[in-house]
Scaffold this motif. Structure first.
Motif, PDB file in Angstrom:
ATOM      1  N   MET A 268      -8.613  -5.964  -2.576  1.00  0.00           N
ATOM      2  CA  MET A 268      -9.056  -5.884  -4.212  1.00  0.00           C
ATOM      3  C   MET A 268      -8.678  -6.873  -4.797  1.00  0.00           C
ATOM      4  O   MET A 268      -9.348  -7.747  -5.343  1.00  0.00           O
ATOM      5  CB  MET A 268      -8.060  -4.732  -4.654  1.00  0.00           C
ATOM      6  CG  MET A 268      -8.529  -4.316  -5.919  1.00  0.00           C
ATOM      7  SD  MET A 268      -7.124  -3.145  -6.924  1.00  0.00           S
ATOM      8  CE  MET A 268      -6.066  -4.270  -7.456  1.00  0.00           C
ATOM      9  N   ARG A 269      -7.547  -8.013  -4.566  1.00  0.00           N
ATOM     10  CA  ARG A 269      -7.288  -9.215  -5.077  1.00  0.00           C
ATOM     11  C   ARG A 269      -8.279 -10.105  -4.926  1.00  0.00           C
ATOM     12  O   ARG A 269      -8.641 -10.884  -5.602  1.00  0.00           O
ATOM     13  CB  ARG A 269      -5.646  -9.416  -4.858  1.00  0.00           C
ATOM     14  CG  ARG A 269      -4.735  -8.480  -5.327  1.00  0.00           C
ATOM     15  CD  ARG A 269      -4.453  -8.242  -6.761  1.00  0.00           C
ATOM     16  NE  ARG A 269      -3.365  -7.403  -6.880  1.00  0.00           N
ATOM     17  CZ  ARG A 269      -3.367  -6.507  -8.069  1.00  0.00           C
ATOM     18  NH1 ARG A 269      -4.521  -6.654  -8.930  1.00  0.00           N
ATOM     19  NH2 ARG A 269      -2.407  -5.670  -8.149  1.00  0.00           N
ATOM     20  N   ALA A 286     -15.482  -7.113  -0.640  1.00  0.00           N
ATOM     21  CA  ALA A 286     -14.109  -6.810  -0.597  1.00  0.00           C
ATOM     22  C   ALA A 286     -13.654  -5.492  -1.433  1.00  0.00           C
ATOM     23  O   ALA A 286     -12.550  -4.832  -0.828  1.00  0.00           O
ATOM     24  CB  ALA A 286     -13.380  -8.087  -1.357  1.00  0.00           C
ATOM     25  N   TYR A 287     -14.401  -5.184  -2.353  1.00  0.00           N
ATOM     26  CA  TYR A 287     -13.903  -3.781  -2.981  1.00  0.00           C
ATOM     27  C   TYR A 287     -14.250  -2.728  -1.909  1.00  0.00           C
ATOM     28  O   TYR A 287     -13.435  -1.798  -2.034  1.00  0.00           O
ATOM     29  CB  TYR A 287     -14.730  -3.956  -4.425  1.00  0.00           C
ATOM     30  CG  TYR A 287     -13.903  -4.586  -5.411  1.00  0.00           C
ATOM     31  CD1 TYR A 287     -12.689  -3.800  -5.851  1.00  0.00           C
ATOM     32  CD2 TYR A 287     -14.416  -5.324  -6.267  1.00  0.00           C
ATOM     33  CE1 TYR A 287     -11.833  -4.570  -6.873  1.00  0.00           C
ATOM     34  CE2 TYR A 287     -13.647  -5.905  -7.188  1.00  0.00           C
ATOM     35  CZ  TYR A 287     -12.601  -5.645  -7.561  1.00  0.00           C
ATOM     36  OH  TYR A 287     -11.781  -6.134  -8.491  1.00  0.00           O
ATOM     37  N   ASN A 315     -10.850   1.137  -8.726  1.00  0.00           N
ATOM     38  CA  ASN A 315     -12.250   0.909  -9.473  1.00  0.00           C
ATOM     39  C   ASN A 315     -11.923   0.335 -10.958  1.00  0.00           C
ATOM     40  O   ASN A 315     -12.716  -0.172 -11.369  1.00  0.00           O
ATOM     41  CB  ASN A 315     -12.706   2.318  -9.655  1.00  0.00           C
ATOM     42  CG  ASN A 315     -13.266   2.778  -8.466  1.00  0.00           C
ATOM     43  OD1 ASN A 315     -14.273   1.845  -7.647  1.00  0.00           O
ATOM     44  ND2 ASN A 315     -13.444   4.021  -7.960  1.00  0.00           N
ATOM     45  N   VAL A 316     -10.754   0.472 -11.441  1.00  0.00           N
ATOM     46  CA  VAL A 316     -10.572  -0.065 -12.644  1.00  0.00           C
ATOM     47  C   VAL A 316     -10.534  -1.619 -12.687  1.00  0.00           C
ATOM     48  O   VAL A 316     -11.047  -2.252 -13.715  1.00  0.00           O
ATOM     49  CB  VAL A 316      -9.020   0.478 -13.491  1.00  0.00           C
ATOM     50  CG1 VAL A 316      -7.993  -0.132 -13.097  1.00  0.00           C
ATOM     51  CG2 VAL A 316      -9.445   0.352 -15.110  1.00  0.00           C
ATOM     52  N   HIS A 317     -10.024  -1.867 -11.479  1.00  0.00           N
ATOM     53  CA  HIS A 317     -10.231  -3.522 -11.509  1.00  0.00           C
ATOM     54  C   HIS A 317     -11.670  -3.943 -11.037  1.00  0.00           C
ATOM     55  O   HIS A 317     -12.074  -5.075 -11.414  1.00  0.00           O
ATOM     56  CB  HIS A 317      -9.129  -3.867 -10.329  1.00  0.00           C
ATOM     57  CG  HIS A 317      -7.577  -4.005 -10.656  1.00  0.00           C
ATOM     58  ND1 HIS A 317      -6.978  -2.647 -11.033  1.00  0.00           N
ATOM     59  CD2 HIS A 317      -6.680  -4.799 -11.304  1.00  0.00           C
ATOM     60  CE1 HIS A 317      -5.786  -2.960 -11.216  1.00  0.00           C
ATOM     61  NE2 HIS A 317      -5.479  -4.240 -11.692  1.00  0.00           N
ATOM     62  N   ARG A 318     -12.280  -3.062 -10.440  1.00  0.00           N
ATOM     63  CA  ARG A 318     -13.669  -3.476  -9.899  1.00  0.00           C
ATOM     64  C   ARG A 318     -14.480  -3.579 -11.375  1.00  0.00           C
ATOM     65  O   ARG A 318     -15.274  -4.646 -11.346  1.00  0.00           O
ATOM     66  CB  ARG A 318     -14.150  -2.216  -9.090  1.00  0.00           C
ATOM     67  CG  ARG A 318     -15.631  -2.693  -8.712  1.00  0.00           C
ATOM     68  CD  ARG A 318     -15.893  -1.521  -7.442  1.00  0.00           C
ATOM     69  NE  ARG A 318     -16.925  -2.018  -6.576  1.00  0.00           N
ATOM     70  CZ  ARG A 318     -17.136  -1.109  -5.669  1.00  0.00           C
ATOM     71  NH1 ARG A 318     -16.667  -0.079  -5.298  1.00  0.00           N
ATOM     72  NH2 ARG A 318     -18.167  -1.516  -4.824  1.00  0.00           N
ATOM     73  N   ALA A 331     -20.289  -2.566 -15.568  1.00  0.00           N
ATOM     74  CA  ALA A 331     -18.657  -2.623 -16.023  1.00  0.00           C
ATOM     75  C   ALA A 331     -18.547  -1.674 -17.201  1.00  0.00           C
ATOM     76  O   ALA A 331     -17.489  -0.907 -16.958  1.00  0.00           O
ATOM     77  CB  ALA A 331     -18.370  -4.100 -16.401  1.00  0.00           C
ATOM     78  N   ALA A 332     -19.322  -1.564 -18.121  1.00  0.00           N
ATOM     79  CA  ALA A 332     -18.917  -0.670 -19.136  1.00  0.00           C
ATOM     80  C   ALA A 332     -19.064   0.691 -18.456  1.00  0.00           C
ATOM     81  O   ALA A 332     -18.163   1.640 -19.044  1.00  0.00           O
ATOM     82  CB  ALA A 332     -19.976  -0.814 -20.219  1.00  0.00           C
TER      83      ALA A 332
END
Length: 421
Positions: A268-269, A286-287, A315-318, A331-332
Motif C-alpha cells: 500500500m505504501r 501495488a494496491y 481504499n481510503v489511501h487508494r 478519487a471522489a
C-alpha cells in the motif's frame, strides 16, 4: 561565519513581510543584532534561537540549522551533506554508545534544545526488583495512546520521550530484562515518531522513527524492523517523496515475515509512492496486491496491526493516490464510499481523509461540496492537535483561491481562521 548564512536565510524567509524592528519588539531583542543574524555575520545565542523558532512557528527548523552551524564550527567546517561520515558522534541518548548518522545527531540536538532538556540528564529511579517494568510500560502506553486520541499528540509527546529515557536507564541496571526493555524502547520510539508526524513535525518524526529502527535491529525483532520500514515509507509519502517511499516499501516487503500484514501494508505504501511518481499502472498493481495479501488465510488476526489494517484503510489511501494521479472523479467516488465504512476509532484520521476528499472534489470543480467536506473536517478535528489536519486544511484553503468569493468558500475560510486562533 559562513556557516551561519543558512540560519540567516531561513530567519529572513520566516520573517516574511514583518520588519526587523517589529520582530525585535515582539521578542524583546535588539533589531541591529537580528539584522546581523540574518546576514550570517554573528552567531545567535541559544536562547534567542529557541525564542525565534517559537515566535516564528518554525517547528524546530531554526534550532536544527543552528545545530548544524555549531557542529560545523566545532569540527572545522565539515561539509553538512555527508551522511556516510565515519566520524559521527556515538550517543544513543541514555549514555550507551551506538553509531547514529550526523543528521540524526543534529536532529537530536535540535529537539532537546527545543524542549529544554538534556540527553545526559538523569531521572532518579526507585529500583524495585518486585516490579514488572515491562508490564508497567505496556499499560502506560495504552493510557498514552488513549490520551493521544482524546487530547492530541502535543499532550503526550513529552511524556513518551521521558519514558524512552527512563527505559534506557533501566536497561543499564543489573537484573533487568535488557532485551525486553530494548523492545519496549523501540515501541515507544516508534510511537514518538508517529506522534511527531501527526503533529506536523517531520524532522522529529524522522529522528524518532530512525531510532526505533536502530533499536529494533539491535533487539533482533525482524517483524518490528520491517514494520518501521513501513512507517518510514509512510513518512516519506506524507513528505511527497515518491522515490524514497517506493524504496523503503520495497525493503519492508523483502523483510516482512509471511504471517503478518506487513507486506500488504508495504504494498500500500509503495502504491502511493508510485502515484507520487505518476505511474498509474504500478499504483493499481501495488494496491491490488495489498488487498489480496490482507485477505490471506495465513494471516494471524491476533498480531499487532492486524486489527486496524483492513480494506477500508487500504481504499481510503487508494483514493488519495488517485487524486495524486489526477483522477479526481474516481478519487471522489472512492472517498464517498469508503468514508462511510471507516470504524469509529478512525475519528482523527477521518478528519484528515475528509480534507483529502475535499481536494478531490476541488479537482472535479465541485467547490461547494468540497467546502462542506472541509467544514465537516474542521468540526470533527477541532481540538485534536493534529498538525497533519492543519496542513491538509491549509492546502485545501489554497486550492480554493480561484473561487474565493463563493459563499461556501468564505464560510470555510472563516471557520479555518477560528480554528487557528
Amino acid at each position: 561565519m559562513e556557516q551561519w548564512r543558512p540560519f540567516g536565510d531561513e530567519l529572513r524567509k520566516l520573517r516574511g513581510h514583518e520588519s526587523l524592528r517589529s520582530l525585535a519588539r515582539r521578542i524583546g531583542y535588539n533589531a541591529g543584532d537580528l539584522s546581523r543574524f540574518e546576514r550570517g555575520i554573528r552567531k545567535p545565542p541559544a536562547d534567542i534561537v529557541r525564542l525565534l523558532d517559537r515566535e516564528l512557528s518554525a517547528s524546530g527548523r531554526l534550532i536544527e540549522i543552528a545545530a548544524v552551524a555549531m557542529f560545523d564550527l566545532d569540527n572545522g567546517g565539515v561539509d553538512g551533506h555527508d551522511e556516510s561520515c565515519r566520524d559521527d558522534p556515538y550517543e544513543n541518548g541514555e549514555g550507551e554508545f551506538m553509531p547514529i548518522s550526523r543528521r540524526s545527531f543534529i536532529a537530536a540536538v535540535g529537539m532537546e534544545a527545543a524542549i529544554g532538556t538534556s540527553f545526559n540528564s538523569r531521572i532518579a529511579l526507585n529500583r524495585n526488583s518486585s516490579v514488572d517494568y515491562l508490564d508497567h510500560f505496556r499499560q502506560l502506553k495504552r493510557v498514552l495512546v488513549d490520551q493521544d486520541s482524546l487530547l492530541g499528540p502535543t499532550t503526550v509527546i513529552p511524556i513518551v520521550q521521558q519514558q524512552i529515557q527512563v527505559i534506557g536507564q533501566l536497561r543499564r541496571l543489573n537484573g533487568t530484562d535488557t532485551t525486553g526493555l530494548l523492545e519496549m524502547q523501540t515501541s515507544y520510539a516508534e510511537f514518538a515518531g508517529w506522534l511527531h508526524q501527526d503533529s506536523g513535525d517531520f524532522t522529529a518524526a524522522e529522528y524518532w522513527t530512525d531510532r526505533a529502527f536502530q533499536w529494533s535491529m539491535a533487539s533482533g525483532d525482524d517483524a518490528m524492523s520491517s514494520y518501521i520500514l513501513n512507517r518510514k515509507a509512510h513518512l516519506s509519502g506524507d513528505e511527497g517523496d515518491g522515490g524514497e517511499t517506493v524504496a523503503l516499501a520495497a525493503a519492508a516487503i523483502r523483510t516482512a515475515p509471511g504471517d503478518t500484514p506487513i507486506a500488504a501494508l508495504a504494498n500500500m505504501r509503495a502504491a502511493h509512492g508510485h502515484a507520487l511518481l505518476g505511474d498509474h499502472n504500478a499504483t493499481e498493481n501495488a494496491y491490488n496486491m495489498a488487498l489480496e495479501s490482507v485477505d490471506s488465510p495465513d494471516m494471524d488476526p491476533d498480531l499487532p496491526w492486524a486489527g486496524w489494517f483492513d480494506h477500508s484503510y487500504i481504499n481510503v489511501h487508494r483514493a488519495r493516490s488517485l487524486s495524486a494521479l489526477g483522477d479526481y472523479r474516481t478519487a471522489a467516488e472512492q472517498f464517498t464510499h469508503v468514508l462511510d465504512t471507516l470504524p469509529p476509532h478512525y475519528a482523527r484520521d477521518r478528519s484528515v481523509y475528509l480534507v483529502r476528499a475535499a481536494m478531490a472534489h476541488v479537482g472535479n470543480d465541485d467547490v461547494e461540496h468540497a467546502a462542506s467536506l472541509g467544514m465537516e473536517a474542521i468540526s470533527a478535528g477541532s481540538g485534536s492537535g493534529s498538525g497533519r489536519l492543519a496542513k491538509e486544511l491549509e492546502l485545501l484553503d489554497r486550492a480554493f483561491n480561484p473561487w474565493q468569493s463563493q459563499a461556501a468558500v468564505v464560510e470555510f475560510r472563516d471557520a479555518r481562521r477560528e480554528l487557528l486562533v
